[in-house]
Design a protein around this motif. Structure first.
Motif, PDB file in Angstrom:
ATOM      1  N   ILE A 296       0.838  -1.199   0.000  1.00  0.00           N
ATOM      2  CA  ILE A 296       0.000   0.000   0.000  1.00  0.00           C
ATOM      3  C   ILE A 296       0.871   1.247   0.000  1.00  0.00           C
ATOM      4  O   ILE A 296       0.633   2.185  -0.747  1.00  0.00           O
ATOM      5  CB  ILE A 296      -0.956  -0.002   1.209  1.00  0.00           C
ATOM      6  CG1 ILE A 296      -1.960  -1.137   1.062  1.00  0.00           C
ATOM      7  CG2 ILE A 296      -1.674   1.331   1.341  1.00  0.00           C
ATOM      8  CD1 ILE A 296      -2.797  -1.369   2.281  1.00  0.00           C
ATOM      9  N   ARG A 297       1.890   1.246   0.824  1.00  0.00           N
ATOM     10  CA  ARG A 297       2.765   2.426   0.897  1.00  0.00           C
ATOM     11  C   ARG A 297       3.464   2.677  -0.428  1.00  0.00           C
ATOM     12  O   ARG A 297       3.741   3.817  -0.787  1.00  0.00           O
ATOM     13  CB  ARG A 297       3.767   2.275   2.033  1.00  0.00           C
ATOM     14  CG  ARG A 297       3.112   2.358   3.404  1.00  0.00           C
ATOM     15  CD  ARG A 297       4.128   2.580   4.490  1.00  0.00           C
ATOM     16  NE  ARG A 297       5.300   1.764   4.364  1.00  0.00           N
ATOM     17  CZ  ARG A 297       5.632   0.772   5.189  1.00  0.00           C
ATOM     18  NH1 ARG A 297       4.866   0.487   6.199  1.00  0.00           N
ATOM     19  NH2 ARG A 297       6.729   0.093   5.007  1.00  0.00           N
ATOM     20  N   ASP A 298       3.773   1.624  -1.187  1.00  0.00           N
ATOM     21  CA  ASP A 298       4.427   1.801  -2.480  1.00  0.00           C
ATOM     22  C   ASP A 298       3.444   2.254  -3.563  1.00  0.00           C
ATOM     23  O   ASP A 298       3.822   2.910  -4.517  1.00  0.00           O
ATOM     24  CB  ASP A 298       5.091   0.501  -2.932  1.00  0.00           C
ATOM     25  CG  ASP A 298       6.294   0.139  -2.071  1.00  0.00           C
ATOM     26  OD1 ASP A 298       6.821   1.034  -1.379  1.00  0.00           O
ATOM     27  OD2 ASP A 298       6.690  -1.037  -2.077  1.00  0.00           O
ATOM     28  N   GLN A 299       2.174   1.890  -3.420  1.00  0.00           N
ATOM     29  CA  GLN A 299       1.163   2.177  -4.433  1.00  0.00           C
ATOM     30  C   GLN A 299       0.606   3.599  -4.323  1.00  0.00           C
ATOM     31  O   GLN A 299       0.195   4.180  -5.314  1.00  0.00           O
ATOM     32  CB  GLN A 299       0.025   1.168  -4.295  1.00  0.00           C
ATOM     33  CG  GLN A 299      -1.037   1.271  -5.352  1.00  0.00           C
ATOM     34  CD  GLN A 299      -2.104   0.213  -5.174  1.00  0.00           C
ATOM     35  OE1 GLN A 299      -2.021  -0.640  -4.304  1.00  0.00           O
ATOM     36  NE2 GLN A 299      -3.121   0.275  -5.995  1.00  0.00           N
ATOM     37  N   TYR A 300       0.577   4.146  -3.132  1.00  0.00           N
ATOM     38  CA  TYR A 300      -0.041   5.448  -2.892  1.00  0.00           C
ATOM     39  C   TYR A 300       0.963   6.435  -2.310  1.00  0.00           C
ATOM     40  O   TYR A 300       1.940   6.046  -1.691  1.00  0.00           O
ATOM     41  CB  TYR A 300      -1.203   5.322  -1.896  1.00  0.00           C
ATOM     42  CG  TYR A 300      -2.381   4.555  -2.422  1.00  0.00           C
ATOM     43  CD1 TYR A 300      -3.363   5.193  -3.159  1.00  0.00           C
ATOM     44  CD2 TYR A 300      -2.520   3.196  -2.177  1.00  0.00           C
ATOM     45  CE1 TYR A 300      -4.453   4.493  -3.645  1.00  0.00           C
ATOM     46  CE2 TYR A 300      -3.601   2.488  -2.659  1.00  0.00           C
ATOM     47  CZ  TYR A 300      -4.572   3.140  -3.395  1.00  0.00           C
ATOM     48  OH  TYR A 300      -5.641   2.459  -3.867  1.00  0.00           O
ATOM     49  N   TYR A 301       0.665   7.711  -2.490  1.00  0.00           N
ATOM     50  CA  TYR A 301       1.365   8.767  -1.759  1.00  0.00           C
ATOM     51  C   TYR A 301       0.345   9.332  -0.789  1.00  0.00           C
ATOM     52  O   TYR A 301      -0.725   9.786  -1.187  1.00  0.00           O
ATOM     53  CB  TYR A 301       1.872   9.863  -2.694  1.00  0.00           C
ATOM     54  CG  TYR A 301       2.781  10.822  -1.963  1.00  0.00           C
ATOM     55  CD1 TYR A 301       4.146  10.602  -1.938  1.00  0.00           C
ATOM     56  CD2 TYR A 301       2.269  11.906  -1.263  1.00  0.00           C
ATOM     57  CE1 TYR A 301       4.991  11.446  -1.237  1.00  0.00           C
ATOM     58  CE2 TYR A 301       3.105  12.751  -0.561  1.00  0.00           C
ATOM     59  CZ  TYR A 301       4.457  12.514  -0.552  1.00  0.00           C
ATOM     60  OH  TYR A 301       5.291  13.347   0.150  1.00  0.00           O
ATOM     61  N   PHE A 302       0.628   9.268   0.496  1.00  0.00           N
ATOM     62  CA  PHE A 302      -0.306   9.689   1.528  1.00  0.00           C
ATOM     63  C   PHE A 302       0.009  11.107   1.988  1.00  0.00           C
ATOM     64  O   PHE A 302       1.165  11.432   2.264  1.00  0.00           O
ATOM     65  CB  PHE A 302      -0.227   8.754   2.746  1.00  0.00           C
ATOM     66  CG  PHE A 302      -0.723   7.373   2.464  1.00  0.00           C
ATOM     67  CD1 PHE A 302      -2.064   7.061   2.635  1.00  0.00           C
ATOM     68  CD2 PHE A 302       0.145   6.391   2.031  1.00  0.00           C
ATOM     69  CE1 PHE A 302      -2.523   5.786   2.371  1.00  0.00           C
ATOM     70  CE2 PHE A 302      -0.298   5.106   1.768  1.00  0.00           C
ATOM     71  CZ  PHE A 302      -1.641   4.803   1.939  1.00  0.00           C
ATOM     72  N   ILE A 303      -1.025  11.927   2.075  1.00  0.00           N
ATOM     73  CA  ILE A 303      -0.904  13.262   2.642  1.00  0.00           C
ATOM     74  C   ILE A 303      -1.858  13.334   3.826  1.00  0.00           C
ATOM     75  O   ILE A 303      -3.060  13.105   3.681  1.00  0.00           O
ATOM     76  CB  ILE A 303      -1.259  14.351   1.609  1.00  0.00           C
ATOM     77  CG1 ILE A 303      -0.280  14.301   0.442  1.00  0.00           C
ATOM     78  CG2 ILE A 303      -1.274  15.731   2.278  1.00  0.00           C
ATOM     79  CD1 ILE A 303      -0.631  15.242  -0.689  1.00  0.00           C
ATOM     80  N   PHE A 304      -1.306  13.617   4.985  1.00  0.00           N
ATOM     81  CA  PHE A 304      -2.109  13.759   6.194  1.00  0.00           C
ATOM     82  C   PHE A 304      -2.192  15.238   6.512  1.00  0.00           C
ATOM     83  O   PHE A 304      -1.170  15.909   6.672  1.00  0.00           O
ATOM     84  CB  PHE A 304      -1.482  12.986   7.358  1.00  0.00           C
ATOM     85  CG  PHE A 304      -1.522  11.505   7.146  1.00  0.00           C
ATOM     86  CD1 PHE A 304      -2.600  10.759   7.594  1.00  0.00           C
ATOM     87  CD2 PHE A 304      -0.487  10.855   6.487  1.00  0.00           C
ATOM     88  CE1 PHE A 304      -2.645   9.395   7.387  1.00  0.00           C
ATOM     89  CE2 PHE A 304      -0.521   9.492   6.273  1.00  0.00           C
ATOM     90  CZ  PHE A 304      -1.612   8.759   6.728  1.00  0.00           C
ATOM     91  N   ALA A 305      -3.415  15.740   6.595  1.00  0.00           N
ATOM     92  CA  ALA A 305      -3.612  17.167   6.845  1.00  0.00           C
ATOM     93  C   ALA A 305      -4.679  17.360   7.910  1.00  0.00           C
ATOM     94  O   ALA A 305      -5.554  16.520   8.089  1.00  0.00           O
ATOM     95  CB  ALA A 305      -4.027  17.863   5.552  1.00  0.00           C
TER      96      ALA A 305
END
Length: 136
Positions: free
Chosen positions: A6-15
């Protein structure tokens, strides 16, 4: 987020103001940014760049961010709290289900309107009805 696929497939932005407490843990992941609170004049720019909106809150009223993501056409996956299911594309109960949704389903943007029961006119009607009941 423990799953490397999952971490490789997506770029996560936490806001948001509440993510600051998780910053140390979240920043340790690659493909992740922790932004904290975003100025109001920039919020919609972030929505329009997003491919997916994840809502992991365990308790909430009916959050404004769900409306915002919805009207921007962003697919929403959310924990089953309040009436969030009315606008979400997918619902999850646990972190494992959230990870599974990210791995197993594809989501795409929508052009959509709010459901009739959430349209401004209906909400005003319901509020006026409440005021009429209260005033007798």
């Amino acid at each position: 987020l423990g799953d490397e696929d999952i971490r490789d497939q997506y770029y996560f932005i936490f806001a948001g103001e509440d993510v600051e407490g998780y910053a140390a843990t979240l920043k340790s992941f690659e493909n992740t940014s922790v932004l904290g609170e975003i100025p109001l004049e920039r919020v919609y720019a972030y929505y329009h760049c997003a491919d997916l909106y994840g809502f992991p809150s365990h308790s909430e009223g009916f959050p404004q961010v769900i409306f915002e993501a919805y009207v921007c056409g962003i697919p929403i996956i959310a924990r089953d709290v309040s009436d969030v299911h009315m606008l979400a594309d997918a619902i999850f109960e646990s972190d494992e289900e959230f990870a599974s949704l990210l791995k197993e389903q594809s989501f795409s943007r929508h052009n959509r309107d709010l459901p009739d029961e959430l349209r401004y006119e209906k909400l005003v009607e319901r509020c006026l009805s409440v005021f009429e009941d209260i005033s007798g």
